[in-house]
Each structure stands twice: as structure tokens, then as C-alpha cells.
Enzyme design. Structure first.
Site: not given
Ligand code: PLP
Length: 386
Positions: A88, A224, A185, A217, A159, A162, A188, A234
Site C-alpha cells: 500500500f 508551553y 483503519q 511538548r 510496516d 497487516h 485492518k 495524538r
Molecule cells: C493500511 C496500510 C498503511 C497505512 O495505514 P492508514 O492507517 O490507513 O494510514 C500502511 N501500510 C500498509 C501496508 C497498509 O496496508
């Protein structure tokens, strides 16, 4: 003739009174942001512990999680980040957004995970990070990647969008000694609609990321004192409350999908022309974010028609990711000084998988064996027709 009713799959996202109670708890807490509330802190503790590490940071989404990981490591302009060409787009966009160059490399034609030999070939003195993607929950070859990274003096960022709950030779993602980025997301494996998180093996980088994700911060600051350049990534209290509930049902769902995938995969592999995603016995816990298969030799157009046919029959099927360098976005900023054709020539597998791959949503793998048998029959029909 009226259309046959398709097989029915469990819904996604899933929720029950646990999420309802969690949202109510966050509401009545009277503090809806992490600096005042308790949900994000608690979720981070629980998510870190679940993955075998101490430091987790919840953020706005998975794309931001990747950006923040790179920033916490001091990666920026001029640096090169190696990413699999089949992923992705967030993997490469995160690097490009912070001014780095995203260098795509080929993937394995069977597992769709980053090809370690190809990775070694594109390392330059500017390479700072290798970013494996654990495709559909199958952990990339972390032994070979760790060795390559150590030899080349570069870092790894996983990453793990998944890979909630995944393991490599018994080790959980948080025990693999590199920063890992997750997404929550809507589609997921656990979700609050949007959201992301990072795991850090290193306390200092965790602290850096914390500062950066909260406008520079410190946690208890009232004066501040913005100590470093930053932004606001956040997570809010509602998302964290829902994610605590979602984490509670992840193991049961993984167990079920781990039973169902071998069953479905065996049926799919009997269909002429269909080649399900391969595995790796060392990736000994796979949460199965997608049920993927290839139609080797098929054109993109023919594959897309197949997906349409599957959707018509009620299967939650999608076309696989397009190779990242075949998007306009990839070339806007932070692309290597290479032509599309040159990259495609050294990424033949990613190029082909981008054309011939189909994936089914992971809710498919929460269905009964009966439903999966029907699913495979529908795939067989659709492939025979196409
Ligand atoms: C979904 C996904 C992301 C990004 O996640 P979001 O929360 O949608 O920004 C990054 N890398 C891979 C491989 C993904 O499938």
C-alpha cells in the site's frame, strides 16, 4: 432466472457491548484527549505488552506512524528508504513526505514479501532504512533482513499494518528489535475507523516520537515548552477505548483465520491457473489480514473483470495493490533518479503481482468451512469464465 444468493460472511468491523461500554467510559471520563484521559495510556500499555515490548505510542493513523518512526530515527532529506514495490502506498509516501527518497525493490513471487537479495543490490551510502511490509500478516524474512541491515549499517522499520499479533520464530513483532508501525483503519485487523500505533525497542526514540507527536511538548508541560519541532498526531480517547475492546477479540479471530486459511488455500490451489499466497514456516503466527492469490500471466484488465464477477456473486474481492512506481503520486516527490521502465525491469515480480493478484477481505476467513467451499466454487467458476 433470479440471481443465486451469495455466501454470507461475518460483518466487519465487529463490535458488541464491550465497545459500547468503552465509548461510554471515555465519554463520561470528561476528558476526551490523551493528555487528560486514561484510555490512550491504557491502550498503549496493553498493546505494547501484547506484542512483547515496553513502549507503544498510539497515533492518528498508520501512515503517520510510519512518518513518525522515520522522524524519530532522524531520517529526513537526502536519506534513502528502501520499500517493497508491492505494498500500500503509505510505505513509500511516509518516506517521501518527510523529504526522503523511497527506493522500491522487488518482492518474492510466492510470498509477496520484500526480496532480500534485491534489497542488498540497491543499498547505497545514502540508505538509512529498510522498510519490510509483512504482507497480509506473513512476517518478512527478519533473520536475513536483520543481518543485511547490520552488515550495511542501516536500520529496519517494520510496516506492520497487516501484522497485529504476528510472530517470527516465536517472537512477537515487539520482540524483533526494530520499530514497528501499525494501522487501525476500518479494514485492518483491529480498528477504530482510523488510528495507528508504534512499538519502540528503544526508550530514547520512544521519547523523541512522543515529543514530536504532541507538538514538541513534554508530557507534563504547562509552560508551553516546545522542546523539538513537531506536529499533532495524538490519538483521541474514544479511539483508544474502542481499540482496547478490539484487542480483546484479536486472539480468537487470529486462531480462527489460522484454521481457515489452509482450508481455503488448499481449495484455491486446485483451481487451474490460481496460485494462493505462499507461506514461510518461520513466520509461525500469521493473523491473515488478506486471503491473497495470483493468476500468473493474467493481464490487469482480465484480473479486474474477475474481481467484478466475484463481487457480483457476493465475494468481498479486491484487486491487489498496483506496484507503487506505477502511480502518479510516487513520482511527485522523493522518487529515485530512475525511469519507470528501469524500476519495472528490476521489479518483475511486483510488476506482475500488481496486475494478476486478487485479495479477499479477512472477514472471509472468519466464515465456516461450508461457506469457504462455496467461495472456492465461485472463484473456480469465475476463473473458468474469464
Ligand atoms: C493500511 C496500510 C498503511 C497505512 O495505514 P492508514 O492507517 O490507513 O494510514 C500502511 N501500510 C500498509 C501496508 C497498509 O496496508
Amino acid at each position: 432466472m433470479s440471481p443465486r444468493p451469495g455466501p454470507t460472511f461475518p460483518d466487519w468491523p465487529q463490535f458488541d457491548d464491550t465497545e459500547r461500554r468503552a465509548l461510554d467510559r471515555a465519554l463520561t471520563q470528561g476528558q476526551w484527549w490523551r493528555m487528560g484521559g486514561n484510555e490512550v495510556d491504557s491502550f498503549e500499555r496493553e498493546f505494547a505488552e501484547y506484542h512483547g515490548t515496553r513502549h507503544a505510542l498510539a497515533v492518528t493513523n498508520g501512515t503517520h506512524a510510519l512518518e513518525l518512526a522515520l522522524q524519530a530515527m532522524g531520517v529526513g532529506a537526502g536519506a534513502e528508504v528502501i520499500v517493497p514495490a508491492f505494498t500500500f502506498i503509505s510505505s513509500s509516501q511516509a518516506a517521501q513526505r518527510i523529504g526522503a527518497v523511497a527506493v522500491p525493490v522487488d518482492v518474492d513471487p510466492d510470498t509477496y514479501n520484500i526480496d532480500v537479495t534485491a534489497t542488498a543490490e540497491v543499498i547505497t551510502p545514502r540508505t538509512r532504512v529498510i522498510m519490510p511490509v509483512h504482507m497480509a500478516g506473513l512476517v518478512a524474512d527478519m533473520d536475513a533482513l536483520d543481518k543485511l541491515a547490520a552488515d550495511a549499517g542501516v536500520r529496519i522499520v517494520q510496516d506492520a499494518a497487516h501484522a497485529h499479533g504476528a510472530r517470527w520464530r516465536g517472537k512477537r513483532v515487539g520482540e524483533l528489535d526494530s520499530i514497528a508501525a501499525f494501522s487501525f483503519q476500518n479494514g485492518k485487523l483491529m480498528t477504530a475507523g482510523e488510528g495507528g500505533a508504534l512499538l519502540f525497542p528503544d526508550a530514547d526514540e520512544y521519547e523523541k516520537a512522543f515529543l514530536h507527536h504532541s507538538c514538541g511538548r513534554p508530557r507534563t508541560d504547562r509552560g508551553y515548552h516546545h522542546r523539538v519541532a513537531g506536529t499533532n498526531m495524538r490519538m483521541n480517547e474514544f479511539s483508544a477505548a474502542v481499540l482496547r475492546a478490539q484487542l480483546g477479540r484479536l486472539d480468537r479471530q487470529i486462531e480462527l483465520r489460522e484454521q481457515r486459511w489452509p482450508f481455503l488455500s488448499a481449495l484455491l490451489s486446485r483451481i487451474p491457473g490460481v496460485r494462493p499466497q505462499g507461506g514461510d514456516t518461520r513466520a509461525d503466527r500469521n493473523p491473515h489480514y488478506m486471503a491473497m492469490f495470483r493468476l500468473p500471466g493474467w493481464s490487469e484488465e482480465r484480473r479486474n473483470l474477475l474481481v467484478d464477477r466475484l463481487v457480483e456473486r457476493g465475494i468481498p474481492a479486491y484487486a491487489g495493490f498496483r506496484a507503487i512506481y506505477r502511480t502518479a503520486a510516487f513520482w511527485e516527490t522523493g522518487a529515485p533518479e530512475e525511469s519507470v521502465d528501469a524500476i519495472a525491469r528490476r521489479c518483475p515480480n511486483a510488476d506482475a503481482i500488481g496486475r494478476d493478484c486478487v485479495w479477499l477481505h479477512h472477514r472471509t476467513l472468519l466464515a465456516s468451512e461450508q461457506v469457504l467451499t462455496e467461495t472456492a466454487e465461485i472463484v473456480a467458476d469465475a476463473v473458468a469464465a474469464g
